[in-house]
Design a protein around this motif. Structure first.
Motif, PDB file in Angstrom:
ATOM      1  N   ALA A   1       0.423   5.481 -10.265  1.00  0.00           N
ATOM      2  CA  ALA A   1       1.148   4.619  -9.324  1.00  0.00           C
ATOM      3  C   ALA A   1       1.726   3.391 -10.032  1.00  0.00           C
ATOM      4  O   ALA A   1       2.882   3.024  -9.820  1.00  0.00           O
ATOM      5  CB  ALA A   1       0.230   4.195  -8.193  1.00  0.00           C
ATOM      6  N   ALA A   2       0.948   2.763 -10.895  1.00  0.00           N
ATOM      7  CA  ALA A   2       1.429   1.577 -11.610  1.00  0.00           C
ATOM      8  C   ALA A   2       2.536   1.943 -12.587  1.00  0.00           C
ATOM      9  O   ALA A   2       3.514   1.201 -12.738  1.00  0.00           O
ATOM     10  CB  ALA A   2       0.268   0.904 -12.339  1.00  0.00           C
ATOM     11  N   GLY A   3       2.396   3.070 -13.247  1.00  0.00           N
ATOM     12  CA  GLY A   3       3.433   3.502 -14.190  1.00  0.00           C
ATOM     13  C   GLY A   3       4.742   3.798 -13.496  1.00  0.00           C
ATOM     14  O   GLY A   3       5.817   3.425 -13.976  1.00  0.00           O
ATOM     15  N   GLY A   4       4.689   4.459 -12.357  1.00  0.00           N
ATOM     16  CA  GLY A   4       5.903   4.750 -11.599  1.00  0.00           C
ATOM     17  C   GLY A   4       6.560   3.484 -11.083  1.00  0.00           C
ATOM     18  O   GLY A   4       7.779   3.343 -11.102  1.00  0.00           O
ATOM     19  N   TRP A   5       5.742   2.539 -10.639  1.00  0.00           N
ATOM     20  CA  TRP A   5       6.297   1.274 -10.168  1.00  0.00           C
ATOM     21  C   TRP A   5       6.934   0.528 -11.328  1.00  0.00           C
ATOM     22  O   TRP A   5       8.011  -0.045 -11.192  1.00  0.00           O
ATOM     23  CB  TRP A   5       5.197   0.426  -9.538  1.00  0.00           C
ATOM     24  N   GLY A   6       6.302   0.560 -12.485  1.00  0.00           N
ATOM     25  CA  GLY A   6       6.854  -0.112 -13.660  1.00  0.00           C
ATOM     26  C   GLY A   6       8.184   0.496 -14.084  1.00  0.00           C
ATOM     27  O   GLY A   6       9.109  -0.213 -14.482  1.00  0.00           O
ATOM     28  N   LEU A   7       8.303   1.814 -14.004  1.00  0.00           N
ATOM     29  CA  LEU A   7       9.562   2.467 -14.348  1.00  0.00           C
ATOM     30  C   LEU A   7      10.679   2.080 -13.388  1.00  0.00           C
ATOM     31  O   LEU A   7      11.847   2.051 -13.757  1.00  0.00           O
ATOM     32  CB  LEU A   7       9.397   3.984 -14.345  1.00  0.00           C
ATOM     33  N   SER A   8      10.318   1.770 -12.151  1.00  0.00           N
ATOM     34  CA  SER A   8      11.348   1.397 -11.187  1.00  0.00           C
ATOM     35  C   SER A   8      11.981   0.054 -11.521  1.00  0.00           C
ATOM     36  O   SER A   8      13.045  -0.280 -11.002  1.00  0.00           O
ATOM     37  CB  SER A   8      10.769   1.348  -9.775  1.00  0.00           C
ATOM     38  N   LEU A   9      11.340  -0.712 -12.375  1.00  0.00           N
ATOM     39  CA  LEU A   9      11.879  -2.021 -12.754  1.00  0.00           C
ATOM     40  C   LEU A   9      12.864  -1.954 -13.914  1.00  0.00           C
ATOM     41  O   LEU A   9      13.500  -2.947 -14.237  1.00  0.00           O
ATOM     42  CB  LEU A   9      10.732  -2.963 -13.131  1.00  0.00           C
ATOM     43  N   LEU A  10      12.983  -0.796 -14.549  1.00  0.00           N
ATOM     44  CA  LEU A  10      13.907  -0.671 -15.675  1.00  0.00           C
ATOM     45  C   LEU A  10      15.359  -0.789 -15.218  1.00  0.00           C
ATOM     46  O   LEU A  10      15.721  -0.265 -14.157  1.00  0.00           O
ATOM     47  CB  LEU A  10      13.729   0.680 -16.363  1.00  0.00           C
ATOM     48  N   PRO A  11      16.186  -1.448 -15.991  1.00  0.00           N
ATOM     49  CA  PRO A  11      17.602  -1.568 -15.618  1.00  0.00           C
ATOM     50  C   PRO A  11      18.382  -0.307 -15.988  1.00  0.00           C
ATOM     51  O   PRO A  11      19.083  -0.254 -16.981  1.00  0.00           O
ATOM     52  CB  PRO A  11      18.072  -2.779 -16.423  1.00  0.00           C
ATOM     53  N   VAL A  12      18.266   0.729 -15.194  1.00  0.00           N
ATOM     54  CA  VAL A  12      18.917   1.998 -15.505  1.00  0.00           C
ATOM     55  C   VAL A  12      20.424   1.954 -15.294  1.00  0.00           C
ATOM     56  O   VAL A  12      21.132   2.875 -15.670  1.00  0.00           O
ATOM     57  CB  VAL A  12      18.317   3.165 -14.686  1.00  0.00           C
TER      58      VAL A  12
ATOM     59  N   TRP B   1       1.961  11.337  -4.492  1.00  0.00           N
ATOM     60  CA  TRP B   1       0.591  11.836  -4.384  1.00  0.00           C
ATOM     61  C   TRP B   1      -0.393  10.740  -4.792  1.00  0.00           C
ATOM     62  O   TRP B   1      -1.389  10.499  -4.104  1.00  0.00           O
ATOM     63  CB  TRP B   1       0.424  13.070  -5.282  1.00  0.00           C
ATOM     64  N   ALA B   2      -0.103  10.064  -5.906  1.00  0.00           N
ATOM     65  CA  ALA B   2      -1.002   9.020  -6.391  1.00  0.00           C
ATOM     66  C   ALA B   2      -1.071   7.848  -5.419  1.00  0.00           C
ATOM     67  O   ALA B   2      -2.164   7.340  -5.128  1.00  0.00           O
ATOM     68  CB  ALA B   2      -0.551   8.539  -7.768  1.00  0.00           C
ATOM     69  N   VAL B   3       0.060   7.430  -4.905  1.00  0.00           N
ATOM     70  CA  VAL B   3       0.077   6.284  -3.986  1.00  0.00           C
ATOM     71  C   VAL B   3      -0.662   6.616  -2.686  1.00  0.00           C
ATOM     72  O   VAL B   3      -1.482   5.825  -2.207  1.00  0.00           O
ATOM     73  CB  VAL B   3       1.539   5.846  -3.693  1.00  0.00           C
ATOM     74  N   LEU B   4      -0.390   7.783  -2.134  1.00  0.00           N
ATOM     75  CA  LEU B   4      -1.061   8.160  -0.888  1.00  0.00           C
ATOM     76  C   LEU B   4      -2.563   8.346  -1.097  1.00  0.00           C
ATOM     77  O   LEU B   4      -3.375   7.983  -0.242  1.00  0.00           O
ATOM     78  CB  LEU B   4      -0.436   9.430  -0.311  1.00  0.00           C
ATOM     79  N   ARG B   5      -2.930   8.884  -2.233  1.00  0.00           N
ATOM     80  CA  ARG B   5      -4.360   9.064  -2.509  1.00  0.00           C
ATOM     81  C   ARG B   5      -5.050   7.714  -2.669  1.00  0.00           C
ATOM     82  O   ARG B   5      -6.176   7.524  -2.204  1.00  0.00           O
ATOM     83  CB  ARG B   5      -4.522   9.898  -3.768  1.00  0.00           C
ATOM     84  N   LEU B   6      -4.364   6.761  -3.303  1.00  0.00           N
ATOM     85  CA  LEU B   6      -4.940   5.415  -3.420  1.00  0.00           C
ATOM     86  C   LEU B   6      -5.116   4.768  -2.046  1.00  0.00           C
ATOM     87  O   LEU B   6      -6.102   4.083  -1.795  1.00  0.00           O
ATOM     88  CB  LEU B   6      -4.045   4.525  -4.284  1.00  0.00           C
ATOM     89  N   ALA B   7      -4.145   5.005  -1.173  1.00  0.00           N
ATOM     90  CA  ALA B   7      -4.186   4.372   0.146  1.00  0.00           C
ATOM     91  C   ALA B   7      -5.153   5.054   1.104  1.00  0.00           C
ATOM     92  O   ALA B   7      -5.773   4.381   1.936  1.00  0.00           O
ATOM     93  CB  ALA B   7      -2.783   4.368   0.746  1.00  0.00           C
ATOM     94  N   LEU B   8      -5.302   6.359   0.996  1.00  0.00           N
ATOM     95  CA  LEU B   8      -6.035   7.092   2.030  1.00  0.00           C
ATOM     96  C   LEU B   8      -7.377   7.670   1.595  1.00  0.00           C
ATOM     97  O   LEU B   8      -8.260   7.841   2.433  1.00  0.00           O
ATOM     98  CB  LEU B   8      -5.156   8.224   2.569  1.00  0.00           C
ATOM     99  N   ALA B   9      -7.532   8.002   0.331  1.00  0.00           N
ATOM    100  CA  ALA B   9      -8.762   8.667  -0.113  1.00  0.00           C
ATOM    101  C   ALA B   9      -9.767   7.641  -0.614  1.00  0.00           C
ATOM    102  O   ALA B   9      -9.433   6.781  -1.427  1.00  0.00           O
ATOM    103  CB  ALA B   9      -8.445   9.667  -1.217  1.00  0.00           C
ATOM    104  N   PRO B  10     -10.996   7.739  -0.154  1.00  0.00           N
ATOM    105  CA  PRO B  10     -11.996   6.780  -0.617  1.00  0.00           C
ATOM    106  C   PRO B  10     -12.406   7.004  -2.071  1.00  0.00           C
ATOM    107  O   PRO B  10     -12.880   6.089  -2.725  1.00  0.00           O
ATOM    108  CB  PRO B  10     -13.184   7.021   0.319  1.00  0.00           C
ATOM    109  N   GLY B  11     -12.178   8.184  -2.624  1.00  0.00           N
ATOM    110  CA  GLY B  11     -12.607   8.467  -3.983  1.00  0.00           C
ATOM    111  C   GLY B  11     -11.505   8.373  -5.022  1.00  0.00           C
ATOM    112  O   GLY B  11     -11.644   8.904  -6.121  1.00  0.00           O
ATOM    113  N   ALA B  12     -10.408   7.715  -4.713  1.00  0.00           N
ATOM    114  CA  ALA B  12      -9.304   7.599  -5.671  1.00  0.00           C
ATOM    115  C   ALA B  12      -9.761   6.760  -6.862  1.00  0.00           C
ATOM    116  O   ALA B  12     -10.515   5.812  -6.718  1.00  0.00           O
ATOM    117  CB  ALA B  12      -8.097   6.970  -5.011  1.00  0.00           C
TER     118      ALA B  12
END
Length: 81
Positions: A35-46, A16-27
């Motif tokens: 979006a940044a937090g989710g991307w940062g979590l993807s870098l963790l060595p799980v 939702w956050a990524v699509l809103r950043l890409a498509l909504a002018p008022g994000a």
């Protein structure tokens, strides 16, 4: 089951956050932070496990533990630039 529901909910929130950043002018800042937090979590060595568990698995012949390389030191001093 609870893990799957939680993961699905957090994934939906991130998309939702990524699509809103890409498509909504008022994000705004909230969408950017999610979006940044989710991307940062993807870098963790799980895929990492505690050393004791890795050694148990190695003894059973399931996986071989690896070691990080230590930085090598030169003879000291810096070389010519």
């Amino acid at each position: 089951m609870l893990r799957w529901v939680t993961a699905l909910g957090l994934s939906a929130l991130w998309w939702w956050a990524v699509l809103r950043l890409a498509l909504a002018p008022g994000a705004g800042v909230l969408e950017g932070a999610v979006a940044a937090g989710g991307w940062g979590l993807s870098l963790l060595p799980v895929h990492c496990v505690p050393r004791a568990r890795a050694m148990r698995q190695a003894r059973r012949g399931r996986a071989a533990p690896t070691r990080a390389w230590r930085p090598r030191r030169s003879g000291g001093g810096s070389g010519p630039s």
